[in-house]
Motif scaffolding. Structure first.
Motif, short mmCIF file in Angstrom:
data_model
loop_
_atom_site.label_atom_id
_atom_site.label_comp_id
_atom_site.label_asym_id
_atom_site.label_seq_id
_atom_site.Cartn_x
_atom_site.Cartn_y
_atom_site.Cartn_z
N GLY A 82 -61.55 38.67 -66.22
CA GLY A 82 -61.10 39.35 -65.87
C GLY A 82 -59.53 39.36 -64.71
N THR A 83 -59.99 38.05 -64.59
CA THR A 83 -59.10 36.96 -64.09
C THR A 83 -57.63 36.64 -64.35
N GLY A 84 -57.26 36.29 -65.23
CA GLY A 84 -56.33 35.89 -65.92
C GLY A 84 -55.33 36.83 -66.39
N MET A 85 -54.50 36.67 -67.14
CA MET A 85 -53.10 37.37 -67.32
C MET A 85 -52.90 38.23 -68.59
N SER A 86 -54.10 38.57 -69.46
CA SER A 86 -54.24 39.65 -70.75
C SER A 86 -53.62 40.96 -69.75
N PRO A 87 -53.78 42.15 -70.98
CA PRO A 87 -54.27 43.58 -69.86
C PRO A 87 -54.21 44.13 -69.36
N ARG A 88 -55.95 43.77 -70.75
CA ARG A 88 -57.65 43.90 -69.54
C ARG A 88 -57.77 42.87 -68.60
N ASP A 89 -57.16 42.48 -68.84
CA ASP A 89 -57.68 41.71 -67.39
C ASP A 89 -57.56 42.14 -65.74
N ILE A 90 -58.37 43.09 -64.90
CA ILE A 90 -58.35 43.62 -63.69
C ILE A 90 -59.01 43.79 -63.07
N THR A 91 -59.23 42.82 -62.99
CA THR A 91 -60.38 42.34 -61.84
C THR A 91 -59.74 42.12 -60.77
N PRO A 92 -59.23 41.63 -60.21
CA PRO A 92 -58.39 41.22 -58.65
C PRO A 92 -57.85 42.66 -58.51
N GLU A 93 -57.42 43.62 -59.67
CA GLU A 93 -56.82 44.49 -59.14
C GLU A 93 -57.75 45.40 -58.32
N ALA A 94 -58.80 45.61 -59.08
CA ALA A 94 -60.42 46.63 -58.87
C ALA A 94 -60.59 45.52 -57.34
N THR A 95 -60.92 45.04 -57.49
CA THR A 95 -60.97 44.62 -55.72
C THR A 95 -59.96 44.62 -55.00
N MET A 96 -58.84 44.45 -54.64
CA MET A 96 -57.92 45.30 -54.07
C MET A 96 -58.10 46.52 -53.36
N ASP A 97 -59.10 47.27 -54.42
CA ASP A 97 -59.08 49.18 -54.34
C ASP A 97 -59.52 49.19 -53.37
N VAL A 98 -61.20 47.81 -53.60
CA VAL A 98 -62.14 48.48 -52.64
C VAL A 98 -62.07 47.63 -51.59
N ILE A 99 -60.51 46.73 -50.60
CA ILE A 99 -61.49 45.53 -49.61
C ILE A 99 -60.59 46.16 -48.68
N ASP A 100 -61.01 45.08 -47.58
CA ASP A 100 -60.58 46.28 -46.43
C ASP A 100 -59.52 44.96 -45.72
#
Length: 163
Positions: free
Chosen positions: A71-89
């Motif tokens: 989920g770290t690529g550029m396809s529309p379903r690759d959203i792992t970085p966004e999900a990570t940014m949602d939870v990190i301090d």
């Protein structure tokens, strides 16, 4: 011993349509940290599902390290970085920068990786690509520093405890 969670983000993997080779590789290599896998899950490429599981692993299981794959690529379903940014301090930009730099020695496509890394409370979360080969290359870069980084983050390193 460092307690590790592994989260694979993959629509096909979560439906049982693809074997998770990257997650299995992470599981094998965690011993080098040295670490032990406390939880391993495969979830769909869904931002809220990924975020919920990262929160649970950090807050409820109190894991020291969560390694994600996929989920770290550029396809529309690759959203792992966004999900990570949602939870990190706090962001730890040097980890994905180092992984991309090393991977660029192998392929110019590494610059397309959007992997992120950061800290949630006392848990380090690191995103890695979905390919087994790329994960292996990234682990070669980060494994030598993870133990020290986690000790500093958790206040267990003697030098940092005095500052």
């Amino acid at each position: 011993m460092i307690r590790v969670g592994i989260l694979t983000a993959s629509d096909k993997g979560s439906r049982g349509e693809r074997v998770d080779e990257s997650g299995k590789l992470i599981m094998d290599r965690v011993r080098e940290i040295p670490g032990e896998v406390a939880e391993y899950i495969v979830v769909p490429d869904d931002r809220e599902t990924i975020s919920e599981n990262l929160r649970r692993m950090a807050d409820e299981l109190e894991l020291h390290l969560i390694l994600t794959t996929g989920g770290t690529g550029m396809s529309p379903r690759d959203i792992t970085p966004e999900a990570t940014m949602d939870v990190i301090d706090r962001v730890v930009p040097g980890i994905p920068e180092a992984m991309r730099a090393k991977s660029l020695e192998v392929t110019n496509r590494a610059m397309l990786s959007r992997a992120a890394a950061g800290i949630r409370k006392r848990t380090l979360i690191v995103n890695m690509p979905g390919s087994r080969k790329a994960v292996d290359e990234c682990l070669d870069v980060i494994i030598p520093v993870l133990k020290h980084g986690i000790e500093i983050m958790r206040g267990e390193d003697g030098e940092c405890a005095r500052t």
